[in-house]
Motif scaffolding. Structure first.
Motif, PDB file in Angstrom:
ATOM      1  N   VAL A 117       0.839  -1.201   0.000  1.00 28.72           N
ATOM      2  CA  VAL A 117       0.000   0.000   0.000  1.00 28.72           C
ATOM      3  C   VAL A 117       0.872   1.249   0.000  1.00 28.72           C
ATOM      4  O   VAL A 117       0.625   2.205  -0.743  1.00 28.72           O
ATOM      5  N   ALA A 118       1.904   1.247   0.843  1.00 28.68           N
ATOM      6  CA  ALA A 118       2.794   2.412   0.938  1.00 28.68           C
ATOM      7  C   ALA A 118       3.508   2.690  -0.370  1.00 28.68           C
ATOM      8  O   ALA A 118       3.803   3.847  -0.685  1.00 28.68           O
ATOM      9  N   ASP A 138       2.237   6.756   9.220  1.00 28.65           N
ATOM     10  CA  ASP A 138       2.299   7.355   7.890  1.00 28.65           C
ATOM     11  C   ASP A 138       2.906   6.366   6.902  1.00 28.65           C
ATOM     12  O   ASP A 138       3.759   5.549   7.257  1.00 28.65           O
ATOM     13  N   LYS A 139       2.462   6.441   5.642  1.00 24.68           N
ATOM     14  CA  LYS A 139       2.905   5.465   4.648  1.00 24.68           C
ATOM     15  C   LYS A 139       4.413   5.484   4.442  1.00 24.68           C
ATOM     16  O   LYS A 139       5.010   4.466   4.069  1.00 24.68           O
ATOM     17  N   SER A 140       5.064   6.624   4.682  1.00 22.31           N
ATOM     18  CA  SER A 140       6.511   6.692   4.506  1.00 22.31           C
ATOM     19  C   SER A 140       7.225   5.735   5.463  1.00 22.31           C
ATOM     20  O   SER A 140       8.303   5.212   5.147  1.00 22.31           O
ATOM     21  N   TYR A 141       6.638   5.509   6.628  1.00 20.97           N
ATOM     22  CA  TYR A 141       7.222   4.590   7.601  1.00 20.97           C
ATOM     23  C   TYR A 141       7.232   3.168   7.040  1.00 20.97           C
ATOM     24  O   TYR A 141       8.261   2.463   7.086  1.00 20.97           O
TER      25      TYR A 141
END
Length: 213
Positions: A117-118, A138-141
């Protein structure tokens, strides 16, 4: 296959759903659909809208069954032009504060789902209600939890080992279970959660010489 499905995709009810969602309508109801019909409707809407969809189900079993059918329809509708498929974010098999960890298979599948997904690789995400209500970072993680490697890449073994340990891999010799890695000589063995077998990465200095199962 697309020509067979097209009359269904162009049904007035699905057309109305597409138009409503495209206009940002907050609530929409399609009733009287079998599970297979739901999968076809989801695949058709995802393709028409051109943006990711999240589908909420009652439990993990239903989510997995819906994923399989939806992925099949999505492949037919795109004519095999896209390798993207529906993904499942499974719910945990234990409650918070129960004092036990989720089954490793579920943890692995969740890690892969969140990473996909990220990275924008999941056009349709199917999740049981409890997973949908979870709190996430957060998706960056999640995008930072994995690295993509190929032969010829420049990367030190020390940096790779540090990354693996930092994201939760454990040392094991030999590597037999998902989530294990080992370092010896110029070789790193690692068993990622989305692979059927461990991988062996051979280094020459800080350069990856080969990468194979």
């Amino acid at each position: 296959a697309r020509s067979v499905l097209q009359p269904v995709i162009e049904h007035s009810a699905l057309r109305a759903a597409h138009q409503a969602l495209g206009k940002g309508q907050a609530e929409l109801s399609l009733s009287g659909l079998t599970r297979t019909a739901k999968a076809l409707a989801i695949a058709g809407l995802a393709q028409e809208l051109g943006r990711p969809l999240v589908v909420v189900t009652s439990d993990n079993e239903v989510a997995e069954e819906l994923r399989e059918a939806t992925s099949t329809f999505l492949g037919w509708l795109t004519g095999g032009a896209s390798r993207a498929a529906a993904g499942v974010l499974p719910g945990l098999d234990c409650l918070p504060y129960e004092g036990r960890s989720p089954h490793p298979d579920i943890s692995e599948r969740r890690a892969v789902a969140l990473w996909n997904v990220a990275r924008g690789r999941t056009p349709i995400l199917i999740a049981p209600l409890e997973a949908g209500l979870g709190r996430y970072r957060d998706k960056s993680y999640y995008a930072s939890l994995a690295v993509e490697l190929k032969a010829g890449d420049e990367l030190s073994m020390e940096d790779l080992a540090e990354h693996l340990a930092g994201v939760g891999y454990e040392k094991g010799e030999p590597v037999r279970e998902v989530g294990q890695f080992s370092v010896r000589g110029g070789i790193v063995d690692v068993f990622p959660p989305d692979a059927p077998w461990p991988f062996r990465i051979e280094f020459f200095g800080d350069r990856i010489e080969s990468l194979r199962e």
